[in-house]
Enzyme design. Structure first.
Site, PDB file in Angstrom:
ATOM      1  N   LYS A  63       0.745   7.198  -4.125  1.00 49.12           N
ATOM      2  CA  LYS A  63       1.030   8.238  -5.136  1.00 49.12           C
ATOM      3  C   LYS A  63      -0.229   9.039  -5.524  1.00 49.12           C
ATOM      4  O   LYS A  63      -0.134  10.197  -5.906  1.00 49.12           O
ATOM      5  CB  LYS A  63       1.680   7.613  -6.368  1.00 49.12           C
ATOM      6  CG  LYS A  63       3.088   7.106  -6.059  1.00 49.12           C
ATOM      7  CD  LYS A  63       3.795   6.504  -7.247  1.00 49.12           C
ATOM      8  CE  LYS A  63       5.059   5.804  -6.747  1.00 49.12           C
ATOM      9  NZ  LYS A  63       5.845   5.186  -7.801  1.00 49.12           N
ATOM     10  N   ASN A  84       5.074  11.451  -7.120  1.00 49.84           N
ATOM     11  CA  ASN A  84       6.049  10.697  -6.314  1.00 49.84           C
ATOM     12  C   ASN A  84       7.091  11.609  -5.666  1.00 49.84           C
ATOM     13  O   ASN A  84       7.990  11.131  -4.990  1.00 49.84           O
ATOM     14  CB  ASN A  84       6.748   9.618  -7.151  1.00 49.84           C
ATOM     15  CG  ASN A  84       7.806  10.188  -8.056  1.00 49.84           C
ATOM     16  OD1 ASN A  84       7.621  11.253  -8.644  1.00 49.84           O
ATOM     17  ND2 ASN A  84       8.929   9.521  -8.177  1.00 49.84           N
ATOM     18  N   ASP A  99       8.862   9.578 -11.836  1.00 47.92           N
ATOM     19  CA  ASP A  99       8.946   8.179 -12.297  1.00 47.92           C
ATOM     20  C   ASP A  99       8.990   8.111 -13.821  1.00 47.92           C
ATOM     21  O   ASP A  99       9.790   7.366 -14.393  1.00 47.92           O
ATOM     22  CB  ASP A  99       7.705   7.384 -11.845  1.00 47.92           C
ATOM     23  CG  ASP A  99       7.771   6.972 -10.383  1.00 47.92           C
ATOM     24  OD1 ASP A  99       8.881   6.831  -9.854  1.00 47.92           O
ATOM     25  OD2 ASP A  99       6.689   6.788  -9.786  1.00 47.92           O
ATOM     26  N   TYR A 208      13.513  -3.992  -9.458  1.00 45.50           N
ATOM     27  CA  TYR A 208      14.968  -3.913  -9.383  1.00 45.50           C
ATOM     28  C   TYR A 208      15.492  -4.742  -8.222  1.00 45.50           C
ATOM     29  O   TYR A 208      14.732  -5.118  -7.331  1.00 45.50           O
ATOM     30  CB  TYR A 208      15.435  -2.456  -9.246  1.00 45.50           C
ATOM     31  CG  TYR A 208      14.887  -1.755  -8.028  1.00 45.50           C
ATOM     32  CD1 TYR A 208      13.685  -1.059  -8.093  1.00 45.50           C
ATOM     33  CD2 TYR A 208      15.541  -1.819  -6.803  1.00 45.50           C
ATOM     34  CE1 TYR A 208      13.167  -0.438  -6.972  1.00 45.50           C
ATOM     35  CE2 TYR A 208      15.027  -1.193  -5.675  1.00 45.50           C
ATOM     36  CZ  TYR A 208      13.836  -0.507  -5.767  1.00 45.50           C
ATOM     37  OH  TYR A 208      13.319   0.099  -4.648  1.00 45.50           O
TER      38      TYR A 208
HETATM   39  P1  NDP Z   1       0.024  -1.335  -8.854  1.00 46.49           P
HETATM   40  O1  NDP Z   1      -0.354  -2.043  -7.597  1.00 46.49           O
HETATM   41  O2  NDP Z   1      -0.572  -0.025  -9.147  1.00 46.49           O
HETATM   42  O3  NDP Z   1      -0.322  -2.306 -10.122  1.00 46.49           O
HETATM   43  C1  NDP Z   1       0.054  -3.645 -10.121  1.00 46.49           C
HETATM   44  C2  NDP Z   1      -0.154  -4.249 -11.523  1.00 46.49           C
HETATM   45  O4  NDP Z   1       0.438  -5.552 -11.513  1.00 46.49           O
HETATM   46  C3  NDP Z   1      -1.603  -4.422 -11.925  1.00 46.49           C
HETATM   47  O5  NDP Z   1      -1.710  -4.248 -13.315  1.00 46.49           O
HETATM   48  C4  NDP Z   1      -1.867  -5.894 -11.532  1.00 46.49           C
HETATM   49  O6  NDP Z   1      -2.903  -6.487 -12.286  1.00 46.49           O
HETATM   50  C5  NDP Z   1      -0.556  -6.507 -11.908  1.00 46.49           C
HETATM   51  N1  NDP Z   1      -0.205  -7.757 -11.238  1.00 46.49           N
HETATM   52  C6  NDP Z   1       0.143  -7.903  -9.933  1.00 46.49           C
HETATM   53  N2  NDP Z   1       0.475  -9.196  -9.696  1.00 46.49           N
HETATM   54  C7  NDP Z   1       0.333  -9.859 -10.876  1.00 46.49           C
HETATM   55  C8  NDP Z   1       0.517 -11.208 -11.272  1.00 46.49           C
HETATM   56  N3  NDP Z   1       0.931 -12.144 -10.399  1.00 46.49           N
HETATM   57  N4  NDP Z   1       0.291 -11.543 -12.564  1.00 46.49           N
HETATM   58  C9  NDP Z   1      -0.110 -10.609 -13.453  1.00 46.49           C
HETATM   59  N5  NDP Z   1      -0.321  -9.304 -13.144  1.00 46.49           N
HETATM   60  C10 NDP Z   1      -0.104  -8.943 -11.856  1.00 46.49           C
HETATM   61  O7  NDP Z   1       1.619  -1.289  -8.849  1.00 46.49           O
HETATM   62  P2  NDP Z   1       2.580  -0.148  -9.422  1.00 46.49           P
HETATM   63  O8  NDP Z   1       2.195   0.181 -10.811  1.00 46.49           O
HETATM   64  O9  NDP Z   1       2.690   0.952  -8.435  1.00 46.49           O
HETATM   65  O10 NDP Z   1       3.996  -0.918  -9.414  1.00 46.49           O
HETATM   66  C11 NDP Z   1       4.272  -1.912 -10.385  1.00 46.49           C
HETATM   67  C12 NDP Z   1       5.720  -2.336 -10.247  1.00 46.49           C
HETATM   68  O11 NDP Z   1       6.572  -1.245 -10.566  1.00 46.49           O
HETATM   69  C13 NDP Z   1       6.100  -2.803  -8.840  1.00 46.49           C
HETATM   70  O12 NDP Z   1       6.808  -4.018  -8.951  1.00 46.49           O
HETATM   71  C14 NDP Z   1       7.018  -1.689  -8.348  1.00 46.49           C
HETATM   72  O13 NDP Z   1       7.989  -2.191  -7.460  1.00 46.49           O
HETATM   73  C15 NDP Z   1       7.645  -1.218  -9.646  1.00 46.49           C
HETATM   74  N6  NDP Z   1       8.167   0.166  -9.607  1.00 46.49           N
HETATM   75  C16 NDP Z   1       9.492   0.380  -9.889  1.00 46.49           C
HETATM   76  C17 NDP Z   1      10.013   1.658  -9.873  1.00 46.49           C
HETATM   77  C18 NDP Z   1      11.459   1.885 -10.158  1.00 46.49           C
HETATM   78  O14 NDP Z   1      11.945   3.000  -9.917  1.00 46.49           O
HETATM   79  N7  NDP Z   1      12.181   0.925 -10.685  1.00 46.49           N
HETATM   80  C19 NDP Z   1       9.180   2.842  -9.565  1.00 46.49           C
HETATM   81  C20 NDP Z   1       7.797   2.508  -9.320  1.00 46.49           C
HETATM   82  C21 NDP Z   1       7.328   1.220  -9.334  1.00 46.49           C
HETATM   83  P3  NDP Z   1      -4.469  -6.460 -11.786  1.00 46.49           P
HETATM   84  O15 NDP Z   1      -5.018  -5.129 -12.234  1.00 46.49           O
HETATM   85  O16 NDP Z   1      -5.082  -7.598 -12.523  1.00 46.49           O
HETATM   86  O17 NDP Z   1      -4.451  -6.625 -10.301  1.00 46.49           O
END
Ligand code: NDP
Length: 263
Positions: A63, A84, A99, A208
């Site tokens: 993105k 997006n 989004d 989801y």
């Molecule tokens: P990013 O990779 O940008 O960010 C991931 C985040 O999750 C970071 O804050 C990371 O923390 C944290 N994280 C990952 N694993 C863990 C864990 N096991 N425990 C705690 N924190 C964790 O991802 P996105 O923001 O792009 O996506 C996030 C979610 O949103 C995804 O699951 C994606 O599928 C969902 N999504 C859903 C959409 C929808 O339309 N429903 C649209 C877009 C996204 P750290 O910084 O410490 O690594």
């Protein structure tokens, strides 16, 4: 016939082709929508033009590359630095972020909620927190690591590391992490969630298609829950309005697109 696609890595799981093709077919719009596995985000613009596409959606992890690939950006996409949806017009690439408005619409049923706790500080949290802030919500961001919190501090959000957080009461708790997407992990320690969840009006997950450990825990506490399906639907509806140059009403597109969630 116009060609559209989802760009990402991975893209095999994406519902977007089904969602958009249902709209094109049933509204008799001459277009089709495929998927393209893009490994190197720096090539996004080149691939878009080579493939002769009219528009694309962009998913993880491209993105920010999509933001950089555009000739024009709408105001909101410019502010959040993430795109997006791209539409080609007269050879120029126009970028949007659907989004965040999709997410806002998805949580509209939780009226009277004003305080929100985000678990996670990734790209999705950036755009959705900004739109909530614009609408007058008070948003606090928790993350397990410090680096990603700096952006939110600069934008004036309350932030904390999960391990240092002193729990208080929030109307909505939202899992913005990918914890639970491909594993059985919670986005924060169970002890902390067991304190926070019972004080909330609802718990929401942006993931989801499955019941995440976070939503399962919220149900055990008898708190209303919502997964990320409506966010996916509404971001798609808004993207499709751009793709079809606002030829159809939101209701017409939504009516067709939501069939993708029962197939
Ligand atoms: P990013 O990779 O940008 O960010 C991931 C985040 O999750 C970071 O804050 C990371 O923390 C944290 N994280 C990952 N694993 C863990 C864990 N096991 N425990 C705690 N924190 C964790 O991802 P996105 O923001 O792009 O996506 C996030 C979610 O949103 C995804 O699951 C994606 O599928 C969902 N999504 C859903 C959409 C929808 O339309 N429903 C649209 C877009 C996204 P750290 O910084 O410490 O690594």
């Amino acid at each position: 016939m116009q060609q559209f696609a989802i760009f990402g890595n991975p893209v095999i799981h994406s519902k977007s082709p089904l969602m958009h093709n249902l709209v094109f077919k049933h509204l008799d719009y001459s277009a089709c929508y495929g998927r393209y596995l893009l490994e190197d985000g720096a090539l996004l613009r080149e691939k878009f033009l080579d493939l002769g596409l009219k528009g694309i959606n962009i998913t993880v992890p491209h993105k920010e590359h999509a933001y950089q690939a555009c000739d024009f950006l709408d105001d909101f996409a410019k502010r959040v630095g993430a795109v997006n949806t791209i539409v080609e017009k007269d050879g120029k690439l126009h970028g949007y972020n659907t989004d965040a408005p999709g997410f806002l619409k998805a949580i509209a049923s939780f009226k009277e909620s004003k305080t929100v706790l985000f678990l996670g500080a990734g790209g999705t949290a950036r755009s959705t927190s900004m739109i909530l802030q614009d609408k007058g919500y008070s948003v606090t961001i928790l993350n397990r690591s410090k680096e990603r919190l700096e952006y939110f501090e600069e934008k004036g959000f309350e932030t904390a590391l999960i391990e240092e957080f002193q729990p208080s009461s929030f109307d909505l708790i939202i899992n913005m992490t990918s914890a639970g997407l491909e594993d059985d992990s919670l986005p924060a320690p169970k002890k902390l969630l067991d304190t926070l969840i019972p004080q909330a009006k609802a718990c929401i997950d942006v993931i989801y298609g499955k019941e995440t450990p976070f939503l399962k825990l919220a149900k055990e506490h008898n708190i209303p829950t919502k997964d990320g399906s409506d966010m996916l639907l509404y971001q798609g509806v808004i993207a499709c309005e751009h793709f079809t140059n606002h030829k159809y009403t939101t209701q017409e597109i939504e009516e067709e697109m939501k069939q993708a969630f029962i197939l």
